[in-house]
Design a protein around this motif. Structure first.
Motif, short mmCIF file in Angstrom:
data_model
loop_
_atom_site.label_atom_id
_atom_site.label_comp_id
_atom_site.label_asym_id
_atom_site.label_seq_id
_atom_site.Cartn_x
_atom_site.Cartn_y
_atom_site.Cartn_z
N PRO A 171 -94.71 -59.29 -37.82
CA PRO A 171 -94.04 -60.31 -36.98
C PRO A 171 -94.62 -60.44 -35.26
CG PRO A 171 -92.66 -59.58 -38.60
CD PRO A 171 -93.78 -58.72 -38.62
N GLU A 172 -94.64 -59.13 -34.84
CA GLU A 172 -94.76 -59.06 -33.26
C GLU A 172 -96.35 -59.32 -33.19
OE1 GLU A 172 -94.23 -58.92 -29.54
OE2 GLU A 172 -92.37 -58.68 -30.94
N LEU A 173 -97.07 -59.04 -33.78
CA LEU A 173 -98.37 -59.40 -33.52
C LEU A 173 -98.57 -60.95 -33.80
CD1 LEU A 173 -101.29 -59.05 -32.95
CD2 LEU A 173 -101.79 -58.46 -35.29
N TYR B 66 -91.46 -64.85 -41.33
CA TYR B 66 -91.33 -64.43 -39.97
C TYR B 66 -90.66 -65.46 -39.60
CZ TYR B 66 -94.78 -60.90 -41.01
OH TYR B 66 -95.72 -59.81 -41.66
N GLY B 67 -90.82 -66.68 -39.52
CA GLY B 67 -90.25 -67.76 -38.55
C GLY B 67 -90.75 -67.85 -37.17
N VAL B 68 -92.01 -66.98 -36.93
CA VAL B 68 -92.47 -67.02 -35.41
C VAL B 68 -93.69 -68.20 -35.26
CG1 VAL B 68 -91.67 -64.72 -35.24
CG2 VAL B 68 -93.75 -65.11 -36.10
N ILE B 69 -94.06 -68.64 -36.38
CA ILE B 69 -95.15 -69.60 -36.15
C ILE B 69 -94.57 -71.11 -36.38
CG2 ILE B 69 -97.34 -70.24 -37.01
CD1 ILE B 69 -97.70 -67.46 -38.36
N PRO B 70 -94.88 -71.82 -35.02
CA PRO B 70 -94.30 -73.11 -35.01
C PRO B 70 -95.00 -73.93 -36.20
CG PRO B 70 -95.11 -72.30 -32.88
CD PRO B 70 -95.30 -71.25 -33.83
N GLU B 71 -94.42 -74.72 -36.87
CA GLU B 71 -95.16 -75.64 -37.65
C GLU B 71 -96.28 -76.44 -37.11
OE1 GLU B 71 -94.61 -76.35 -41.05
OE2 GLU B 71 -93.18 -74.51 -41.17
N ASN B 72 -96.08 -76.82 -36.03
CA ASN B 72 -97.31 -77.49 -35.38
C ASN B 72 -98.58 -76.54 -35.35
OD1 ASN B 72 -96.71 -76.20 -33.13
ND2 ASN B 72 -96.68 -77.95 -31.83
N ARG B 73 -98.69 -75.39 -35.29
CA ARG B 73 -99.57 -74.22 -35.45
C ARG B 73 -99.97 -73.65 -36.60
NH1 ARG B 73 -99.73 -71.24 -30.54
NH2 ARG B 73 -99.13 -72.69 -28.91
N LEU B 74 -99.34 -74.35 -37.72
CA LEU B 74 -99.69 -73.67 -38.98
C LEU B 74 -100.21 -74.56 -40.03
CD1 LEU B 74 -98.82 -71.11 -40.77
CD2 LEU B 74 -96.66 -72.24 -41.19
N PHE B 75 -101.16 -74.12 -40.57
CA PHE B 75 -101.78 -74.89 -41.96
C PHE B 75 -101.68 -74.29 -43.07
CE2 PHE B 75 -103.95 -75.91 -37.84
CZ PHE B 75 -103.88 -77.26 -37.92
N THR B 76 -102.16 -74.95 -44.40
CA THR B 76 -102.00 -74.24 -45.59
C THR B 76 -103.68 -73.92 -46.23
OG1 THR B 76 -99.77 -75.27 -45.98
CG2 THR B 76 -101.32 -74.52 -47.96
N GLU B 77 -103.60 -73.01 -46.54
CA GLU B 77 -104.89 -72.66 -47.36
C GLU B 77 -104.79 -71.85 -48.63
OE1 GLU B 77 -106.29 -68.15 -46.39
OE2 GLU B 77 -106.39 -69.31 -44.58
N LEU C 98 -99.99 -63.72 -30.80
CA LEU C 98 -100.86 -64.56 -31.16
C LEU C 98 -100.55 -65.79 -30.82
CD1 LEU C 98 -102.64 -62.78 -34.06
CD2 LEU C 98 -103.31 -63.03 -31.79
N VAL C 99 -99.48 -66.45 -31.20
CA VAL C 99 -98.64 -67.57 -30.98
C VAL C 99 -98.76 -67.89 -29.46
CG1 VAL C 99 -96.66 -69.19 -31.10
CG2 VAL C 99 -97.46 -67.87 -33.30
N ALA C 100 -98.21 -66.88 -28.63
CA ALA C 100 -98.22 -67.14 -27.18
C ALA C 100 -99.37 -67.18 -26.54
CB ALA C 100 -97.49 -65.69 -26.74
N GLU C 101 -100.40 -66.55 -27.35
CA GLU C 101 -101.82 -66.75 -26.69
C GLU C 101 -102.44 -68.19 -26.99
OE1 GLU C 101 -103.41 -64.94 -24.71
OE2 GLU C 101 -102.16 -63.21 -24.63
N GLY C 102 -101.95 -68.87 -27.87
CA GLY C 102 -102.27 -70.09 -28.39
C GLY C 102 -103.12 -70.35 -29.54
N PHE C 103 -103.10 -69.44 -30.21
CA PHE C 103 -103.58 -69.30 -31.78
C PHE C 103 -102.76 -70.23 -32.64
CE2 PHE C 103 -105.41 -65.40 -29.78
CZ PHE C 103 -106.91 -65.67 -30.22
N PHE C 104 -103.80 -70.64 -33.68
CA PHE C 104 -103.07 -71.49 -34.81
C PHE C 104 -103.22 -70.60 -35.93
CE2 PHE C 104 -103.81 -74.61 -31.81
CZ PHE C 104 -103.27 -75.66 -32.12
#
Length: 177
Positions: free
Chosen positions: A140-142, A164-175, A146-152
């Motif tokens: 979760p910390e990593l 984890y609940g740390v990745i905002p929905e607008n930065r998350l895709f399904t694969e 990465l979210v804070a750095e702007g990654f999706f």
């Protein structure tokens, strides 16, 4: 116009195609489907960097990157456990990052054990296109860093990382890979 990635049910898969999925291919693979019936990402996987990449493959990568059926660049990235030397993986990754910017398409990233390098390059290059880490399995910390750095991110529906609940929905895709 490149379709919005949020309209896809699967932004990273291998081996099958469809109207709402993005199939990851290497430059030596063919795109046989008509526009609108299948979508692709194209890239040189870090596992393919154990020997120098032939110039014809690089040319094909560049040509395919501009194909309107290709909606993302990659899978490109870094793997500490497999593939060529870090320096060569970096050279090939930088080619992909430049293509993503040139074509205005997101970059799909494979990363194993090289998040510091990936973050440094993100800070240095300041991409305008999303950099999407696929199949993330870190702590979760990593993920938070990465979210804070702007990654999706793109994750399987059953990925524990989703909890984890740390990745905002607008930065998350399904694969599905």
């Amino acid at each position: 116009m490149t379709p919005d990635l949020s309209n896809f049910s699967d932004i990273h898969t291998h081996g099958h195609t469809g109207r709402d999925i993005i199939t990851s291919i290497e430059p030596d693979e063919d795109i046989a489907d008509e526009y609108g019936t299948a979508w692709y990402s194209v890239g040189i996987h870090p596992w393919s960097t154990t020997s120098p990449i032939d110039s014809s493959i690089i040319s094909r990568l560049k040509n395919l990157a501009h194909d309107r059926r290709v909606v993302a660049i990659g899978e490109a990235g870094f793997d500490k456990k497999r593939g060529g030397a870090t320096e060569y993986q970096t050279e090939i990754f930088l080619l992909h990052a430049a293509l993503a910017e040139e074509t205005r398409k997101p970059l799909i990233i494979h990363c194993v054990g090289r998040y510091g390098l990936l973050t440094d390059l993100h800070r240095e290059l300041r991409p305008t296109q999303p950099w999407i880490i696929h199949g993330f399995t870190g702590k979760p910390e990593l993920a938070r860093q990465l979210v804070a750095e702007g990654f999706f991110f793109s994750l399987r529906p059953d990925s524990p990382v989703r909890q984890y609940g740390v990745i905002p929905e607008n930065r998350l895709f399904t694969e599905s890979d």
